[in-house]
Design a protein around this motif. Sequence first.
Motif, PDB file in Angstrom:
ATOM      1  N   ILE A 182      50.477  45.767  16.505  1.00  0.00           N
ATOM      2  CA  ILE A 182      50.673  45.597  17.943  1.00  0.00           C
ATOM      3  C   ILE A 182      50.813  46.993  18.542  1.00  0.00           C
ATOM      4  CG2 ILE A 182      52.124  44.628  19.748  1.00  0.00           C
ATOM      5  CD1 ILE A 182      50.769  42.502  18.059  1.00  0.00           C
ATOM      6  N   ASN A 183      49.897  47.357  19.450  1.00  0.00           N
ATOM      7  CA  ASN A 183      49.882  48.704  20.018  1.00  0.00           C
ATOM      8  C   ASN A 183      50.666  48.831  21.318  1.00  0.00           C
ATOM      9  OD1 ASN A 183      48.109  49.720  17.997  1.00  0.00           O
ATOM     10  ND2 ASN A 183      46.376  48.781  19.075  1.00  0.00           N
ATOM     11  N   ALA A 184      50.739  47.757  22.107  1.00  0.00           N
ATOM     12  CA  ALA A 184      51.371  47.838  23.422  1.00  0.00           C
ATOM     13  C   ALA A 184      51.801  46.445  23.855  1.00  0.00           C
ATOM     14  CB  ALA A 184      50.406  48.438  24.449  1.00  0.00           C
ATOM     15  N   VAL A 185      52.790  46.386  24.749  1.00  0.00           N
ATOM     16  CA  VAL A 185      53.250  45.118  25.294  1.00  0.00           C
ATOM     17  C   VAL A 185      53.627  45.318  26.752  1.00  0.00           C
ATOM     18  CG1 VAL A 185      55.624  45.510  24.497  1.00  0.00           C
ATOM     19  CG2 VAL A 185      54.860  43.187  24.991  1.00  0.00           C
ATOM     20  N   ALA A 186      53.362  44.301  27.575  1.00  0.00           N
ATOM     21  CA  ALA A 186      53.734  44.312  28.988  1.00  0.00           C
ATOM     22  C   ALA A 186      54.292  42.947  29.361  1.00  0.00           C
ATOM     23  CB  ALA A 186      52.531  44.644  29.873  1.00  0.00           C
ATOM     24  N   ILE A 187      55.181  42.925  30.350  1.00  0.00           N
ATOM     25  CA  ILE A 187      55.825  41.703  30.814  1.00  0.00           C
ATOM     26  C   ILE A 187      55.235  41.290  32.149  1.00  0.00           C
ATOM     27  CG2 ILE A 187      58.030  40.659  31.472  1.00  0.00           C
ATOM     28  CD1 ILE A 187      57.844  41.336  28.512  1.00  0.00           C
ATOM     29  N   GLY A 188      55.058  39.972  32.346  1.00  0.00           N
ATOM     30  CA  GLY A 188      54.592  39.434  33.616  1.00  0.00           C
ATOM     31  C   GLY A 188      55.139  38.038  33.825  1.00  0.00           C
ATOM     32  N   VAL A 189      54.744  37.417  34.919  1.00  0.00           N
ATOM     33  CA  VAL A 189      55.141  36.037  35.219  1.00  0.00           C
ATOM     34  C   VAL A 189      53.876  35.225  35.434  1.00  0.00           C
ATOM     35  CG1 VAL A 189      56.367  34.515  36.813  1.00  0.00           C
ATOM     36  CG2 VAL A 189      57.335  36.743  36.230  1.00  0.00           C
ATOM     37  N   LEU A 190      53.778  34.095  34.746  1.00  0.00           N
ATOM     38  CA  LEU A 190      52.611  33.228  34.834  1.00  0.00           C
ATOM     39  C   LEU A 190      53.096  31.786  34.975  1.00  0.00           C
ATOM     40  CD1 LEU A 190      49.489  33.087  34.628  1.00  0.00           C
ATOM     41  CD2 LEU A 190      49.778  32.738  32.172  1.00  0.00           C
ATOM     42  N   ASP A 191      52.677  31.125  36.062  1.00  0.00           N
ATOM     43  CA  ASP A 191      53.080  29.731  36.308  1.00  0.00           C
ATOM     44  C   ASP A 191      54.595  29.566  36.252  1.00  0.00           C
ATOM     45  OD1 ASP A 191      50.383  29.034  36.507  1.00  0.00           O
ATOM     46  OD2 ASP A 191      50.237  28.612  34.357  1.00  0.00           O
ATOM     47  N   GLY A 192      55.301  30.552  36.783  1.00  0.00           N
ATOM     48  CA  GLY A 192      56.747  30.474  36.851  1.00  0.00           C
ATOM     49  C   GLY A 192      57.470  30.836  35.571  1.00  0.00           C
ATOM     50  N   HIS A 193      56.756  31.204  34.535  1.00  0.00           N
ATOM     51  CA  HIS A 193      57.360  31.548  33.257  1.00  0.00           C
ATOM     52  C   HIS A 193      57.145  33.036  32.956  1.00  0.00           C
ATOM     53  CE1 HIS A 193      58.105  27.340  32.126  1.00  0.00           C
ATOM     54  NE2 HIS A 193      56.913  27.082  32.657  1.00  0.00           N
ATOM     55  N   THR A 194      58.178  33.676  32.423  1.00  0.00           N
ATOM     56  CA  THR A 194      58.041  35.062  31.992  1.00  0.00           C
ATOM     57  C   THR A 194      57.209  35.108  30.718  1.00  0.00           C
ATOM     58  OG1 THR A 194      60.163  35.679  32.946  1.00  0.00           O
ATOM     59  CG2 THR A 194      59.278  37.124  31.238  1.00  0.00           C
ATOM     60  N   ILE A 195      56.200  35.966  30.707  1.00  0.00           N
ATOM     61  CA  ILE A 195      55.319  36.086  29.551  1.00  0.00           C
ATOM     62  C   ILE A 195      55.267  37.537  29.092  1.00  0.00           C
ATOM     63  CG2 ILE A 195      53.871  34.123  30.238  1.00  0.00           C
ATOM     64  CD1 ILE A 195      51.759  36.316  31.090  1.00  0.00           C
TER      65      ILE A 195
END
Length: 329
Positions: free
Chosen positions: A124-137
């Motif tokens: 795993i080289n990189a990770v980012a956080i977002g929100v999709l359909d009301g859920h944190t991903i």
Amino acid sequence: MGERATGQWQVEWDSGSLGDHRPPPPPGVPVCGVTAIAVAVVDGRSLALTAGADELVRVRDLATGELVSQPLAGHHSGVWALAVAVVDGRSLAVTGGGDGQVRVWDLTTREPLAEPLVSRHGCINAVAIGVLDGHTIAVTAGDGEPLQLWEPAVPRQLGASLRHYDAEALAVATVVLEGRTLAVTGGDGARVALWDLAAREHVCEPLLGHDGAVNTVATTLLDGRPVAVTGSDDDTVRVWDLTARTQLGEPLAVQHDQVLEMAVGSVDGRTVVATAGGANLVRVWDVATREQIGRDLVFPLAVGALAMAPGGRLLAGVGPYVAALTYHR
């Protein structure tokens, strides 16, 4: 290129002076370095999290640099990816490593949230956080082309992997654009790609301009517009208007030979980008004017990670140590 702004960066603290790391190894032995940095607020306290090639994640008080707990241990290889999220009032850290594991940590208890998730695609080289359909991903970029989506609070993988344009996905960031959650990615093929994460498809043709691998990606607002900032082996930083899908202005030639580390944040109300090229030099730039902010920052060891923190702080992983700096006019 703009003129250097008056003022200078001053060191607030460095972890080497705190005596909590083992000393640098003898000549000829590789330094086990800091690979990623993130900032979190836990129970009202600002923390700096640092991941390392030593398979550990350390948690420090952002104000003092002092360790606040034992390291987070569980990976079986270097930890290359680190991001933080708040889910239902709970502060979490998501880490990824060379062992292909995605681990989720409760930052209040400093314990794993659950058993690790395992990527079938290796490092795993990189990770980012977002929100999709009301859920944190969490979105991870890794070897063998894939992007993978995870729901860290459960935790679980969301759907099948997405195949990247390039042989290796190196960098990822998320942004909300026109109501859609997008991932912006870079890889070893010099292209910047935009993905609609709900539809699991590309938004447009790749953004072209770099002449080398895109090693690092960040998203931010510039004059109210969502933009992506990308750093490459071609030794440039480029700024992309994500609405128009075009490059903004001329590339910033940062004079590192290549851009391996980058962080975007705010200093004195200006959007800035800090850059490093794998050596011991860091430069900070005003994204809008292309003006350098303060003088060159020269460290005693190679810089392996950068992050911007609230209050205009710059955090740098310098070999196995961490330094926190602030800008003063």
